[in-house]
Design a protein around this motif. Structure first.
Motif, short mmCIF file in Angstrom:
data_model
loop_
_atom_site.label_atom_id
_atom_site.label_comp_id
_atom_site.label_asym_id
_atom_site.label_seq_id
_atom_site.Cartn_x
_atom_site.Cartn_y
_atom_site.Cartn_z
N SER A 71 0.78 -1.28 -0.04
CA SER A 71 -0.01 0.06 0.04
C SER A 71 0.88 1.34 0.28
N PHE A 72 0.26 2.38 -0.58
CA PHE A 72 1.16 3.65 -0.66
C PHE A 72 -0.10 4.56 -0.16
N ASN A 73 0.46 5.99 -0.10
CA ASN A 73 -0.29 7.19 0.40
C ASN A 73 -0.96 6.66 1.72
N VAL A 120 -1.75 8.27 12.66
CA VAL A 120 -1.55 6.88 12.41
C VAL A 120 -1.45 7.28 10.65
N ALA A 121 -0.81 6.07 10.37
CA ALA A 121 -0.44 6.16 8.87
C ALA A 121 -0.37 4.57 8.49
N PRO A 122 -1.48 3.89 8.33
CA PRO A 122 -1.74 2.46 8.10
C PRO A 122 -1.22 2.02 6.81
N LYS A 123 -0.24 0.82 6.88
CA LYS A 123 0.25 0.54 5.66
C LYS A 123 -0.02 -0.97 5.85
N ARG A 124 0.01 -1.66 4.60
CA ARG A 124 -0.22 -3.23 4.48
C ARG A 124 0.78 -3.72 3.53
N VAL A 155 0.65 -11.72 5.51
CA VAL A 155 0.07 -10.16 5.66
C VAL A 155 0.62 -9.45 6.78
N THR A 156 1.02 -8.28 6.38
CA THR A 156 1.76 -7.51 7.36
C THR A 156 1.06 -6.02 7.52
N HIS A 157 0.47 -5.86 8.75
CA HIS A 157 0.02 -4.49 8.90
C HIS A 157 0.55 -3.93 9.96
N VAL A 472 -10.25 2.29 1.31
CA VAL A 472 -9.22 1.55 0.57
C VAL A 472 -8.08 2.20 0.75
N LEU A 473 -7.04 0.82 0.64
CA LEU A 473 -5.63 1.51 0.83
C LEU A 473 -5.14 1.51 -0.71
#
Length: 486
Positions: A71-73, A120-124, A155-157, A472-473
């Motif tokens: 994921s980005f942004n 927070v800045a969620p990344k997947r 999967v890594t969150h 949506v990521l």
């Protein structure tokens, strides 16, 4: 003078603008990403190729696709967890922020106030392999086939929690925690924690079983009709963490079907052909039980307030020893109805001999979840005031028909009569996934090599998935695979 029609248009514009400005989106407590098995680019990448070779008798296809997603942004999805359009929340002991640090067991130094901002800045990140076994059943019915698809993924969150303290903020040496960031990842919390470290899970995504029929159409076109059932072999959410890694459809069985079309459009020369590829898929997911965490209506982050079981004797010792944050009380067993998902693909294929390049667009959607409590609360809870936690002969409570979210020690609603938390006070939507839709642009290349014993097919491709909503990521997708048709 302004005409009646123009007045109506102006009034409609002003009203709609006011509604847009007045829209309030409460923070969500669960994020369910799109499952690997819901993408036809992964699951059906080799399906048409299995029967394209009419000159050789083939009865079985084995396909293996290596998958990569990142994921980005990342800050785009922060409002999903923080509410409205916020990318950060204000922590302020002076009652001028979103959350008071008193509820996180933080005690500031004498004559100081704790102030900070939390973001927070969620990344997947996902890596896996999608396995496909397809059996060609022409001996039973010309064009009939059956297939089983099973993605295996890691999967890594990463929530990327960051807290920035005000320069004047000082914490007492006797404070239980020195920062909100540390308090949010406390082991004593049952649910709703914010992990400061990446979290990973490895397992099976949903298994997809398909029964299909290939039909030769006019002008050398081909239609492929398939019925499918989705078996949830993956895990379910625990609610323990705010952005926990999840795979699959979270225990929900899916039933659906798809229609694919490959139709020649333009013959450039003897070896070069342009074709249209279309795909339309639909699934309905059945209800299932899952644990979900909720906030109170109109009170963002109220899951982090301190609550106490009203069945206990409400004296100072019990308040101090038995009170706990809402995450320990408000994780509820719920009946979740995911509803329907669907996708459509439109692509242009250029084929040169046994080489094919597809350039296309995919639209995917999922309806909003419907969530209800699976069972009633077995206990009732009340909210102590900050004064009732550490002083006085009797604890003081926030009272009234609706629990206040002002976190004020001087709240005029303070009383010795506690306000009970009832089921009707929970915002069920805060623990449910809203409607989701995404757009994907992709390029896919495949090439086949024919031998007397088998046909070998190689796939390479990449895509970018995006949407304007925080549900949506935005993600980059890469895949490569090999298929062998015997």
């Amino acid at each position: 003078m302004m005409s009646f029609q123009r007045r109506c248009l102006v009034l409609l514009f002003v009203s709609s603008s006011f509604l847009c400005l007045a829209r309030s989106e409460q923070p969500r407590t669960i994020f369910i990403p799109r499952s690997m098995s819901s993408s036809a680019l992964y699951t059906d990448g080799f399906s048409l190729l299995a029967t394209h070779d009419r000159e050789h008798k083939r009865v079985m296809l084995f396909g293996h696709s290596l998958l990569y997603q990142e994921s980005f942004n990342h800050t785009k999805s922060a409002p999903f967890f923080l509410g409205n359009d916020r990318t950060k929340v204000i922590i302020d002991e002076g009652e001028e922020g979103d959350i008071n640090p008193d509820w996180f067991h933080i005690q500031s130094a004498t004559d100081t106030l704790y102030k900070s901002t939390l973001s927070v800045a969620p990344k997947r990140l996902a890596i896996g392999v999608c396995l496909r076994a397809q059996y060609i059943l022409d001996d039973i019915l010309d064009g009939l086939w059956a297939a089983v698809v099973l993605p295996i993924v890691n999967v890594t969150h990463t929530l990327n929690v960051a807290e920035f303290k005000n320069s004047a903020t000082q914490v007492s040496p006797t404070s239980a925690f020195g920062s909100v960031e540390r308090a949010l990842d406390w082991d004593n919390w049952r649910a709703g924690k914010w992990s400061g470290e990446p979290q990973s899970i490895t397992g099976l995504d949903d298994m997809v079983c398909q029964l299909g029929l290939d039909i030769d159409g006019p002008l050398n076109s081909m239609q492929q009709i398939a019925l499918e059932i989705v078996v949830p072999v993956g895990g379910r959410p625990t609610g323990q963490y705010l952005f926990e890694p999840l795979i699959g459809s979270q225990g929900s069985v899916g039933i659906g079907g798809s229609i694919k079309t490959v139709a020649p459009v333009y013959q450039l020369n003897k070896n070069c052909l342009f074709s249209y590829i279309g795909h339309l898929g639909y699934r309905y997911h059945l209800p299932c039980h899952q644990p979900r965490l909720f906030d109170l209506k109109g009170q963002p982050f109220s899951r982090y307030l301190v609550y106490m079981d009203t069945a206990l004797r409400p004296d100072i010792a019990n308040v101090v020893m038995k009170a706990a944050n809402g995450g320990n009380f408000f994780l509820r067993e719920s009946l979740v109805t995911p509803g329907a998902t669907g996708q459509s693909i439109n692509a242009l294929e250029m084929s040169i001999s046994r080489h094919r390049i597809n350039v296309g667009y995919m639209y995917w959607w999922r309806v909003a979840e419907q969530v209800t409590f699976a069972e009633p609360l077995t206990r009732t809870f009340a909210v102590p005031s900050p004064q009732g936690l550490d002083s006085g002969d009797l604890p003081l409570w926030l009272s009234g028909p609706k629990i206040s979210d002002s976190f004020s020690a001087l709240d005029v609603a303070i009383s010795t009569s506690p306000a009970i938390v009832q089921d009707i006070e929970f915002d069920v939507d805060s623990g449910a996934m809203p409607q989701v839709a995404s757009h994907t642009l992709f390029v896919d290349y495949n090439s086949s090599f024919i031998h007397d014993i088998a046909t070998c097919t190689v796939r390479l491709g990449f895509a970018y998935e995006f949407a304007h909503t925080p549900t949506v990521l935005d993600s980059l997708h890469l895949w490569c695979g090999i298929g062998i048709t015997l």
